[in-house]
Design a protein around this motif. Structure first.
Motif, mmCIF file in Angstrom:
data_model
loop_
_atom_site.group_PDB
_atom_site.id
_atom_site.type_symbol
_atom_site.label_atom_id
_atom_site.label_comp_id
_atom_site.label_asym_id
_atom_site.label_seq_id
_atom_site.Cartn_x
_atom_site.Cartn_y
_atom_site.Cartn_z
ATOM 1 N N LYS A 1 -7.333 9.446 -1.670
ATOM 2 C CA LYS A 1 -6.648 10.252 -1.323
ATOM 3 C C LYS A 1 -7.084 12.062 -1.674
ATOM 4 O O LYS A 1 -7.231 12.871 -1.257
ATOM 5 N N ASP B 1 -1.374 18.674 -1.035
ATOM 6 C CA ASP B 1 -2.102 18.824 -3.077
ATOM 7 C C ASP B 1 -3.676 18.523 -3.098
ATOM 8 O O ASP B 1 -4.114 19.261 -3.543
ATOM 9 N N TYR C 1 -6.985 12.040 -5.718
ATOM 10 C CA TYR C 1 -5.981 12.328 -6.272
ATOM 11 C C TYR C 1 -7.352 12.190 -8.023
ATOM 12 O O TYR C 1 -7.689 11.069 -7.656
ATOM 13 N N SER D 1 -0.198 8.003 8.306
ATOM 14 C CA SER D 1 -1.504 8.689 7.339
ATOM 15 C C SER D 1 -2.101 8.739 6.967
ATOM 16 O O SER D 1 -3.043 10.401 6.528
ATOM 17 N N ASP E 1 1.159 14.218 1.264
ATOM 18 C CA ASP E 1 1.203 14.875 0.036
ATOM 19 C C ASP E 1 -1.070 14.906 -0.566
ATOM 20 O O ASP E 1 -0.985 16.103 -0.225
ATOM 21 N N ARG E 2 -1.675 14.687 0.897
ATOM 22 C CA ARG E 2 -2.712 14.670 0.962
ATOM 23 C C ARG E 2 -3.340 16.162 2.089
ATOM 24 O O ARG E 2 -4.225 16.846 0.528
ATOM 25 N N LEU F 1 1.084 3.811 7.864
ATOM 26 C CA LEU F 1 -0.139 4.548 7.032
ATOM 27 C C LEU F 1 -1.910 4.172 7.864
ATOM 28 O O LEU F 1 -1.970 5.382 8.020
ATOM 29 N N GLN G 1 5.036 11.023 1.348
ATOM 30 C CA GLN G 1 3.240 9.719 0.871
ATOM 31 C C GLN G 1 2.405 10.363 2.029
ATOM 32 O O GLN G 1 1.154 9.760 2.207
ATOM 33 N N ILE G 2 2.936 10.740 3.657
ATOM 34 C CA ILE G 2 1.724 10.598 3.992
ATOM 35 C C ILE G 2 1.382 12.460 4.054
ATOM 36 O O ILE G 2 0.356 12.753 4.391
ATOM 37 N N ASP H 1 -2.480 -1.398 -5.037
ATOM 38 C CA ASP H 1 -2.850 -0.912 -3.353
ATOM 39 C C ASP H 1 -2.583 0.656 -3.585
ATOM 40 O O ASP H 1 -2.672 1.348 -3.209
ATOM 41 N N TYR H 2 -1.708 0.985 -3.934
ATOM 42 C CA TYR H 2 -1.115 2.381 -3.471
ATOM 43 C C TYR H 2 -1.894 3.363 -4.590
ATOM 44 O O TYR H 2 -1.998 4.477 -4.339
ATOM 45 N N ALA I 1 1.058 -1.151 -0.199
ATOM 46 C CA ALA I 1 -0.268 -0.239 0.036
ATOM 47 C C ALA I 1 0.697 1.200 -0.110
ATOM 48 O O ALA I 1 0.602 2.665 -0.131
ATOM 49 N N LEU I 2 2.190 1.012 0.537
ATOM 50 C CA LEU I 2 3.390 2.361 -0.105
ATOM 51 C C LEU I 2 4.127 2.306 -1.605
ATOM 52 O O LEU I 2 4.021 1.130 -1.943
ATOM 53 N N ASN I 3 3.281 3.313 -2.046
ATOM 54 C CA ASN I 3 4.121 3.407 -3.212
ATOM 55 C C ASN I 3 6.035 2.774 -2.914
ATOM 56 O O ASN I 3 6.051 4.055 -2.149
ATOM 57 N N ARG J 1 8.605 6.228 -4.018
ATOM 58 C CA ARG J 1 8.628 7.553 -3.505
ATOM 59 C C ARG J 1 8.789 7.147 -1.847
ATOM 60 O O ARG J 1 8.997 6.441 -0.865
#
Lengths: 292, 336
Positions: free
Chosen positions: B241, A115, B243, A163, A111-112, A160, A108-109, B233-234, A98-100, A103
Motif C-alpha cells: 500500500k 495515508d 507504507y 480494498s 488507510d491507503r 480484500l 484497512q480499506i 501476510d497483513y 491478510a487482514l490485520n 484492526r
C-alpha cells in the motif's frame, strides 16, 4: 503500449541460486494475463518483485521493471513504494491471514486512500462503503466496523478485493486468490474478480497453477518453469495447442470436469528432462555472457 | 451481567489468595528460629521474664489461636501494633506504601520505555549491526541482577561522576512540606519542578537498577514477537500500500505483537516490586521494602504480617490490571 513491462529480470538468492531467469513479460492496460507454473516455478516471485515485497533473502540482480514507462529501479525506495501504492494493488492468496486481526475492517480499506493518497477520511469511508456494495457485501456499514475474525473467509476475500480496487489502480496482481478458499466460494470469487476487473478496466496479472481458472479469466498467458518463461501466448492459441512440449504436458495434466473419472496424466519424465536440459543450457549461456 | 459475574469471581479468588498468603506468612515466621521476645530482652533475663512477655504479646497461645485472634482483628481493619516501633501496623504500612509504589511505577515506566524502544529499533534494523548491538546490550543487562546494577550505578553515577543522590528519597535541605506520602505525584501536581528534580535525582538510580533487567526481558520477548509478526501476510499487504517500514512496525505489527509482552510485564512487575526490598535497602530509600527488612531482623511479627499482606494485595491487583488490559487490547477476547 504496455502498462507493466518487465525486461530480462533476474532475481537470485544471496548464495547466487537463481529464482527468476531473465524474465520478460508485458501486461497491457486493461489486459488480463495469467501466470502459470508448478509450485516453485517463480510465478509469485514476479509479482513480489514488481510490488517490492521480495523476501529478504532474494534480490533483483538484473533487468528492469517499467511501470507506465517509468523504470522502478531508478526511483528512491520511498518514491517507489508510493508509486506502487498509488498504481498497483495486491489481492493476496490467503484472506484469513491478510487482514490485520487487531484492526477493524473499515480502516484497512481506507488507510491507503487517507495515508498515502491524501484523501479526506469521510470521502475514503464513502468510497469504501461503495466498494463493499460492489463486491456484494450486505450491510457494508456493519462490516466496516467488524474485526476480521468475525467474518468468513469468502467475506474477507471480498473485502480484500474491494480494498485492492479502492485507489483505482492501473494494475492488480492477484496471487492465487482462490487457492485458500472452498471450491464453491472459489467460483464466486473468481467471477467477482473478473466482474470488477471489467468494470474498472484494470489490468490484471493473475498468478495461478490452475489452468481451469485461466481459461475463464485471462486473455493471455505466460508459462513459467524454474523461473524461466517457457511460453508466452494468447489464450485461444494455448488451448488450441501449446507450442512448447512442457506446456502441452501441463495442459494434458489438468483434470477434466467433463471426465471426472478419468485418470490424471502427470507430466512425463521425458518432458521434465527436456525442459531441465533447456534450463541448464540457458544457465550455461548466461555464464558465457558473464565471462565475455 | 457477565462483567459483574467476572468481577465477583475475581474478588473471591483475590480473597482466597490473600488468606493463603496470610496463613503462610503467619505460620512461617512463627516456625523459623528466633522470636521477638529474644530480641527485646537484655542478656540474663529469667525464664519468668520471658513467660511474662510471651503472655503480654499472646505468644504463649497456640499458633491456631494466635491466627484466629489476628485474622479477626484484621477483618475489622486492625492490623495490630508494631512490636519494635510501637505504632499501629496499618499507619506504618500505609505511610511507607506510596514511596514503594512511586519507585516501582517509575522503574516500570523506564523499563517499558527502554525495552520497547530497543525492541522497535532492533526490528526496524533487523539483520544489521544495530540489531546485533542491541542484542548484546540486552544480554549484558539481563546477565546481572538488579542489586548488582544498583551497586554499579552507585559507583558510576554516584561516586565517579556524582550526578545523582545515592541515598534517601528527598533532600531535607529543600524544606518542602508534603501533604501526602506520594511525594513525586504531589510535587508534579503542585508543579514544584525543583522538588520533582530532587525526587528524581534520588529515585533515578534505584529505579534504573530495578528497570534494567526488566527492560532486557521486555526487549527480548517483544523483539521476538515483532519479528514473527513481520512475516505475516497483513504486513506484506501494508507494504504494497506504500507504507514505510517504521509505520508498519508501529501500526500493524506492534498491536499484534504486544500481548505476550503485556502478560510478561505483569508477572515481572510483581518480581520488580519484590526487588524493591533489596534495592530500597541499598539506596536507603524510605519504602515498604526497607521497613520489611528491619521488621524481619527484629522479628516484628505484626509488622511482617502487615507488609506481606500489602505485597500480596499489590500482586493480585497487578494481575487484575494485566487481565483487563489484555481484554481491552485483543478484540478476539472481548466477546468471549
Amino acid at each position: 503500449m504496455s502498462f507493466l513491462s518487465i525486461r530480462d529480470l533476474n532475481v537470485s538468492l544471496a548464495n547466487g541460486a537463481p529464482l527468476l531467469r531473465r524474465v520478460s513479460l508485458d501486461v497491457a492496460a486493461g489486459e488480463v494475463r495469467a501466470l502459470v507454473g508448478e509450485s516453485g516455478a517463480g510465478k509469485s516471485m514476479i509479482g513480489k518483485a514488481v510490488l517490492g515485497i521480495l523476501p529478504r533473502a532474494a534480490k533483483v540482480t538484473g533487468g528492469s521493471i517499467q511501470l507506465d514507462g517509468e523504470d522502478l529501479e531508478t526511483l528512491s525506495p520511498k518514491a517507489r513504494r508510493q508509486r506502487i501504492g498509488a498504481r498497483v494493488a495486491l489481492i493476496p492468496q490467503d484472506p484469513l491471514t491478510a487482514l490485520n486481526p487487531s484492526r477493524r475492517v473499515g480502516p484497512q480499506i481506507t488507510d491507503r486512500l487517507v495515508d498515502i493518497l491524501g484523501w479526506k477520511r469521510a470521502e475514503a469511508e464513502a468510497r469504501a462503503l461503495e466498494l463493499l456494495e460492489e463486491v456484494h457485501i450486505q450491510a457494508p456499514d456493519r462490516v466496516m466496523k467488524a474485526y476480521p475474525h468475525e467474518l468468513s473467509g469468502g467475506m474477507r476475500q471480498r473485502i480484500l478485493i474491494a480494498s485492492a480496487f479502492a485507489a483505482e489502480p492501473k494494475l492488480i496482481i492477484a496471487d492465487e486468490p482462490t487457492t485458500a478458499l472452498d471450491v464453491t466460494v472459489q467460483k464466486q470469487i473468481l467471477k467477482l474478480i473478473r466482474e470488477m476487473q471489467q468494470r474498472h478496466g484494470t489490468a490484471l496479472l493473475f498468478v495461478t497453477h490452475d489452468l481451469g481458472v485461466v481459461s475463464k479469466i485471462a486473455q493471455s498467458l505466460t508459462v513459467l518453469y524454474a523461473g524461466k518463461v517457457i511460453e508466452e501466448t494468447d489464450i485461444k492459441a494455448f488451448f488450441a495447442g501449446p507450442s512448447h512440449a512442457y506446456s502441452r504436458a501441463l495442459l494434458a495434466a489438468t483434470p477434466k470436469y467433463t471426465d471426472p473419472d478419468g485418470s490424471l496424466t502427470p507430466v512425463p519424465d521425458s518432458v521434465i528432462q527436456a525442459v531441465e536440459a533447456e534450463i541448464a543450457a540457458f544457465d550455461a549461456g548466461q555464464m558465457g555472457t558473464v565471462r565475455a | 451481567m457477565q462483567i459483574a459475574r467476572a468481577l465477583i469471581t475475581r474478588l473471591i479468588t483475590t480473597l482466597v489468595t490473600l488468606l493463603g498468603a496470610a496463613v503462610i506468612v503467619f505460620v512461617v515466621i512463627r516456625v523459623v528460629p528466633g522470636n521477638p521476645i529474644a530480641m527485646m530482652l537484655p542478656p540474663g533475663a529469667t525464664d519468668a521474664d520471658i513467660d511474662r512477655l510471651k503472655a503480654l504479646y499472646g505468644l504463649d497461645k497456640s499458633i491456631l489461636e494466635q491466627f484466629w485472634i489476628w485474622i479477626g482483628n484484621v477483618v475489622q481493619g486492625d492490623f495490630g501494633m508494631s512490636i519494635t516501633l510501637r505504632q499501629p501496623v496499618y499507619d506504618l504500612v500505609i505511610g511507607r506504601l506510596p514511596a514503594t509504589l512511586e519507585l516501582s511505577i517509575l522503574a516500570l515506566l523506564i523499563a517499558v520505555f527502554l525495552g520497547g524502544a530497543a525492541a522497535l529499533t532492533a526490528t526496524l534494523y533487523r539483520g544489521t549491526k544495530i540489531e546485533g548491538g542491541i542484542d548484546v546490550a540486552g544480554g549484558v543487562a539481563l546477565s546481572l541482577p538488579d542489586f548488582l546494577w544498583g551497586l554499579a550505578l552507585i559507583l558510576v553515577l554516584g561516586v565517579l561522576w556524582p550526578l545523582f543522590h545515592i541515598s534517601g528519597r528527598v533532600s531535607p535541605s529543600l524544606g518542602f512540606e508534603f501533604g501526602s506520602n506520594f511525594y513525586l505525584f504531589e510535587a508534579l501536581a503542585r508543579l514544584q519542578f525543583n522538588v520533582v528534580g530532587d525526587l528524581i535525582a534520588h529515585m533515578l538510580m534505584p529505579a534504573l537498577a530495578l528497570a534494567i533487567p526488566l527492560a532486557a526481558i521486555i526487549l527480548q520477548l517483544l523483539k521476538q514477537s515483532l519479528k514473527e509478526c513481520m512475516h505475516d501476510d497483513y504486513i506484506t499487504l501494508a507494504r504494497t500500500k506504500g507504507y514505510s517500514e517504521s509505520s508498519i512496525i508501529l501500526r500493524d505489527a506492534l498491536p499484534n505483537a504486544i500481548l505476550p509482552t503485556l502478560t510478561l510485564i505483569g508477572v515481572q512487575f510483581t518480581f520488580l516490586i519484590g526487588g524493591t526490598v533489596i534495592i530500597e535497602r541499598l539506596f536507603s530509600y524510605e519504602g515498604l521494602g526497607n521497613m520489611a527488612i528491619d521488621a524481619v531482623i527484629n522479628r516484628d511479627l505484626p509488622l511482617i504480617q502487615g507488609i506481606v499482606l500489602v505485597f500480596a494485595l499489590l500482586f493480585t491487583l497487578v494481575n487484575l490490571v494485566v487481565d483487563m488490559t489484555y481484554a481491552a487490547l485483543n478484540p478476539r477476547l472481548r466477546h468471549a
